[in-house]
Motif scaffolding. Structure first.
Motif, mmCIF file in Angstrom:
data_model
loop_
_atom_site.group_PDB
_atom_site.id
_atom_site.type_symbol
_atom_site.label_atom_id
_atom_site.label_comp_id
_atom_site.label_asym_id
_atom_site.label_seq_id
_atom_site.Cartn_x
_atom_site.Cartn_y
_atom_site.Cartn_z
ATOM 1 N N ALA A 122 0.829 -1.207 0.000
ATOM 2 C CA ALA A 122 0.000 0.000 0.000
ATOM 3 C C ALA A 122 0.863 1.256 0.000
ATOM 4 O O ALA A 122 0.570 2.229 -0.712
ATOM 5 C CB ALA A 122 -0.932 -0.013 1.211
ATOM 6 N N ASN A 123 1.948 1.253 0.782
ATOM 7 C CA ASN A 123 2.827 2.416 0.825
ATOM 8 C C ASN A 123 3.536 2.629 -0.511
ATOM 9 O O ASN A 123 3.716 3.769 -0.962
ATOM 10 C CB ASN A 123 3.850 2.263 1.946
ATOM 11 C CG ASN A 123 3.212 2.372 3.322
ATOM 12 O OD1 ASN A 123 2.139 2.953 3.474
ATOM 13 N ND2 ASN A 123 3.861 1.802 4.329
ATOM 14 N N GLU A 124 3.955 1.541 -1.129
ATOM 15 C CA GLU A 124 4.583 1.657 -2.447
ATOM 16 C C GLU A 124 3.584 2.196 -3.470
ATOM 17 O O GLU A 124 3.944 3.001 -4.333
ATOM 18 C CB GLU A 124 5.116 0.296 -2.892
ATOM 19 C CG GLU A 124 6.330 -0.178 -2.117
ATOM 20 C CD GLU A 124 6.772 -1.578 -2.521
ATOM 21 O OE1 GLU A 124 5.995 -2.252 -3.253
ATOM 22 O OE2 GLU A 124 7.866 -1.998 -2.100
ATOM 23 N N ALA A 125 2.338 1.761 -3.358
ATOM 24 C CA ALA A 125 1.303 2.249 -4.267
ATOM 25 C C ALA A 125 1.060 3.736 -4.074
ATOM 26 O O ALA A 125 0.879 4.485 -5.055
ATOM 27 C CB ALA A 125 0.013 1.465 -4.048
ATOM 28 N N MET A 126 1.064 4.199 -2.839
ATOM 29 C CA MET A 126 0.899 5.633 -2.571
ATOM 30 C C MET A 126 2.033 6.426 -3.203
ATOM 31 O O MET A 126 1.813 7.496 -3.792
ATOM 32 C CB MET A 126 0.857 5.881 -1.066
ATOM 33 C CG MET A 126 -0.404 5.411 -0.383
ATOM 34 S SD MET A 126 -1.843 6.467 -0.685
ATOM 35 C CE MET A 126 -1.495 7.829 0.427
ATOM 36 N N ALA A 127 3.245 5.897 -3.123
ATOM 37 C CA ALA A 127 4.391 6.587 -3.727
ATOM 38 C C ALA A 127 4.265 6.622 -5.245
ATOM 39 O O ALA A 127 4.597 7.625 -5.894
ATOM 40 C CB ALA A 127 5.692 5.890 -3.310
ATOM 41 N N THR A 128 3.767 5.530 -5.829
ATOM 42 C CA THR A 128 3.568 5.478 -7.284
ATOM 43 C C THR A 128 2.539 6.504 -7.727
ATOM 44 O O THR A 128 2.732 7.223 -8.722
ATOM 45 C CB THR A 128 3.113 4.067 -7.701
ATOM 46 O OG1 THR A 128 4.129 3.128 -7.367
ATOM 47 C CG2 THR A 128 2.830 3.997 -9.194
ATOM 48 N N VAL A 129 1.435 6.590 -6.989
ATOM 49 C CA VAL A 129 0.392 7.564 -7.327
ATOM 50 C C VAL A 129 0.921 8.988 -7.176
ATOM 51 O O VAL A 129 0.660 9.852 -8.026
ATOM 52 C CB VAL A 129 -0.851 7.340 -6.445
ATOM 53 C CG1 VAL A 129 -1.853 8.479 -6.617
ATOM 54 C CG2 VAL A 129 -1.507 6.012 -6.784
#
Length: 221
Positions: A122-129
């Motif tokens: 989830a944290n990696e996804a937030m960084a991607t967004v």
């Protein structure tokens, strides 16, 4: 002609916005067979995703393909600019939105619906967004009222629904703050949401998501 899906989905809204830009309304119905994993739906959607277009029994999956088909078969204004360079720019913005904001999927799975307990993902996804929003902010012409021009078009059909989704899930996922860090995108979101076309998209998504959350809450009790 009809769409299988839910108006809560930004990808269903992409198709509805494109049709509305061209002056058409397409009804939305639940997937055949009762759900996205039913044999009937999987027979017409290779990845089991919404939306799927049904045009008198002929079906087409994937929102980009559906919008392209509507552009070809429906009369009314084009969803793409007439100038070749402007069309290319609109497609570039759309590609950035489609690919770089894909991180919203794991955020929905992990944070919003709690289907997986994977905070690192989830944290990696937030960084991607966050990186994707920065790229879109840079790529957009700040002089444009809409995503890639002064009239709503192809790029808006996914950008506005995804920004709306980020606002809807913000109380759970903390995603709205990522938009507010980019003044151009925040101003675009506010202008588009205040328009008749965009306001309808925002209202439909918010109402449909509220119903989904309430239904899940009732089932959990």
């Amino acid at each position: 002609m009809k769409i299988y899906g839910s108006v809560a989905s930004p990808f269903v809204q992409r198709v509805l916005m494109a049709a509305r830009i061209k002056g058409h309304e397409i009804p939305v119905e639940p997937p055949p067979g009762g759900g996205m994993q039913s044999p009937e739906f999987l027979a017409i959607s290779p990845m089991g995703r919404i939306p799927v277009l049904d045009d008198n029994g002929w079906t087409l999956a994937e929102s980009v393909a559906i919008v392209g088909y509507l552009e070809d078969v429906l009369d009314g204004p084009s969803v793409l600019p007439g100038d070749a360079r402007q069309r290319a720019h609109a497609r570039m913005i759309d590609a950035l939105v489609s690919h770089e904001l894909a991180g919203l999927r794991p955020i929905m799975v992990c944070k919003v619906f709690g289907m997986r307990d994977e905070p690192v993902l989830a944290n990696e996804a937030m960084a991607t967004v966050a990186a994707g929003l920065a790229a879109i902010e840079t790529a957009r012409d700040p002089a444009h009222s809409w995503a890639a021009g002064d009239e709503p078009g192809f790029a808006d059909c996914l950008l506005l629904p995804l920004l709306t989704l980020m606002e809807i899930i913000d109380p759970i996922a903390g995603t709205a703050r990522l938009i507010d860090g980019h003044p151009g995108l925040a101003a675009y979101r506010d202008r588009a949401s205040a328009s008749e076309l965009g306001g309808r998209t925002v209202d439909e998504m918010k109402q449909a998501f509220a119903a989904i959350i309430e239904r899940r809450r009732a089932q959990a009790q």
